[in-house]
Scaffold this active site. Structure first.
Site, PDB file in Angstrom:
ATOM      1  CE  LYS A  78       3.576  23.150  52.348  1.00 37.04           C
ATOM      2  NZ  LYS A  78       4.956  22.953  52.210  1.00 37.04           N
ATOM      3  CB  SER A 153       6.377  25.428  55.024  1.00 38.06           C
ATOM      4  OG  SER A 153       6.528  24.695  53.923  1.00 38.06           O
ATOM      5  CB  SER A 177       8.885  22.601  53.789  1.00 36.91           C
ATOM      6  OG  SER A 177       9.093  23.953  54.391  1.00 36.91           O
TER       7      SER A 177
END
Ligand code: GLN
Length: 485
Positions: A78, A153, A177
């Protein structure tokens, strides 16, 4: 090699047996990225040279016999984790050109284990969102249905996994998330206990809630990734100084007598009837496997969203004060004076969701409103944590839905922040209480879209959660479904 059907565990075994090399595995991942990433926008920065170099080292390690289960495994990172020499943006214009001089602890540990990092994945800007629609680098599409969101997210990591552009991915979870995008893309996603994984080098959103964890196909793979990520870090003062158990060693064995609580508050009106049915089936299966199911109550559940949306923006407004155009990150052109530099840099560098959070956060922290909002929310947070403590006197795990519905359409909620915030209803409580939670694929809706169930554990009892998830996956095939691309 049939890349989409590999898991970390099966690829690690094949690498050891010499069925293919790490270089071949990495090339296969690169080919899939080449074919599918343009359309999905899962990765926003790729590092093919770095990946091939790491794969070469991995092959040497595999030969010499000092490989770990992650050696030679292609993973996605990420874009919230600082990577030395590789652009780290948090999907914000503010950091669009930021190249960190150091690795986050999670990145360092995964590199040391021999994992091959393919690139950095898209996300909601500064991890604020539930759909990956707030990124400065454009939206990410859900591989199960390209007209739908992949969740957020950590939506880029979810899409990279679901489309098999890697075999494991990292996410971060402040209010859901990791678990929510995992649920909406058919993955297993684990948010560890707060403090289990170091936050050093992980760009801060809400420091008392943020926690990194793995996104994989199976609970077994989650155990392998978590093993490498977890542990005390002197560079993060909130990281827990407790030994890390051998998660993979605890996976097998019976779950006979395991007490699973089902909180009534999570099965109210807003829940999709198809999800309710699927979760009933999951309970039945757990019973068959020897677990005992109890109804429990978490009476303060309904206050979780307002509490979180006071505390998380408050912390965010403070954390994001560092982006001032002076020290690093974006700076506006030709500032007239200092105040113009600050205001224009922040006006141009942040997107509208981030600005909304900063405004909310500074408001609830301002002297006239601190007691009414921020302090009150801290007290309610304590009550929510207390609900879980009481429930865990009776049961070992809690079983809930991960999300109220399957993946929604692109644009469906992006103009209505409150509707977007409400989609976090089942995950946020777990962060407020600092507990570990895992989302496990448990069914599909009428359109074949994946659904997830959430298991919540006691602090530091990731192993119990993983064992139950593994037992469930030994008896079901939902984690084996792959999207047709
Ligand atoms: N969707 C939640 C939010 O917008 C949670 C995000 C997260 O876990 N990073 O704040």
């Amino acid at each position: 090699m049939d890349f989409p059907y590999l898991t970390i565990a099966s690829a690690a075994a094949a690498l050891r047996q010499g069925e293919f090399s790490a270089i071949e595995l990495t090339r296969a991942a690169l080919q899939r990225i080449e074919a599918y990433n343009g359309d999905l926008n899962a990765y926003i920065t790729l590092d093919p040279e770095g990946a091939l170099a790491a794969a070469e080292v991995a092959d040497r390690r595999l030969k010499s016999g000092d490989a770990t289960p992650l050696t030679g495994i292609p993973i996605a990172m990420k874009d919230i984790f600082c990577t030395r020499g590789l652009r780290t943006t948090c999907s914000s214009r503010m950091l669009a050109d930021f190249v960190p001089p150091y690795d986050a602890t999670v990145v360092r540990k995964l590199r040391e284990a021999g994992a091959v990092m393919m690139g950095k994945t898209n996300m909601d800007e500064f991890a604020m969102g539930s759909s990956t629609e707030t990124s400065y680098f454009g939206i990410t599409r859900n591989p199960w249905d390209r007209e739908r969101i992949p969740g957020g997210s950590s939506g880029g990591s979810a899409a990279a996994m679901a489309a098999s552009l890697c075999l494991g991915a990292t996410g971060t979870d402040t209010g859901g998330s990791i678990r929510q995008p995992a649920a909406l893309t058919g993955l297993t996603g684990l948010k560890p206990t707060y403090g289990r994984v170091s936050r050093y080098g992980m760009i801060a959103f809400a420091s008392s809630l943020d926690q990194a964890g793995p996104m994989t196909w199976t609970a077994e793979d989650a155990a392998l990734l978590l093993q490498a990520m977890a542990g005390h870090d002197p560079l993060d003062s909130t990281s827990i100084d407790a030994p890390v158990p051998d998660y993979a060693a605890h996976l097998n064995g019976s779950i006979k007598g395991l007490r699973i609580g089902v909180p009534g508050e999570y099965f109210g009106e807003g829940l999709d009837p198809a999800l309710r049915e699927v979760l009933d089936n999951a309970q039945q299966l757990f019973r068959k496997l020897g677990a005992v199911i109890f109804p429990v109550s978490l009476p303060h559940t309904e206050y979780a969203i307002p509490t979180y949306y006071i505390l998380a923006p408050a912390e965010a407004s403070s954390n994001l004060a560092r982006y001032d155009g002076i020290k690093f990150g974006y700076r506006c052109d030709q500032p007239r004076d200092l105040s113009d530099l600050y205001t224009r840099t922040r006006a141009e560098g942040f997107g509208s969701e981030v600005k909304r959070r900063i405004m909310l956060g500074t408001y609830v922290l301002s002297s006239g409103y601190y007691d009414a909002y921020y302090r009150k929310a801290q007290k309610v947070r304590r009550l929510i944590a207390g609900d879980f403590e009481t429930a865990f006197h009776q049961v070992d795990l809690l079983l809930t839905p991960t999300t109220p519905s399957t993946a929604f359409r692109l644009g469906e909620k992006s103009d209505d922040p409150v509707r977007m915030y409400l989609s976090d209803i089942f995950t946020i409580n777990v962060n407020l209480a600092g507990l570990p939670g895992i989302s496990v694929p448990c069914g599909v809706d009428g359109q074949g879209l994946p659904m997830g169930m959430q298991l919540i554990g006691r602090p530091l009892e990731e192993a119990v959660m993983l064992k139950a998830a593994h037992a469930y996956q030994q008896a079901t095939g939902w984690h084996k479904r792959r999207p047709r691309l």
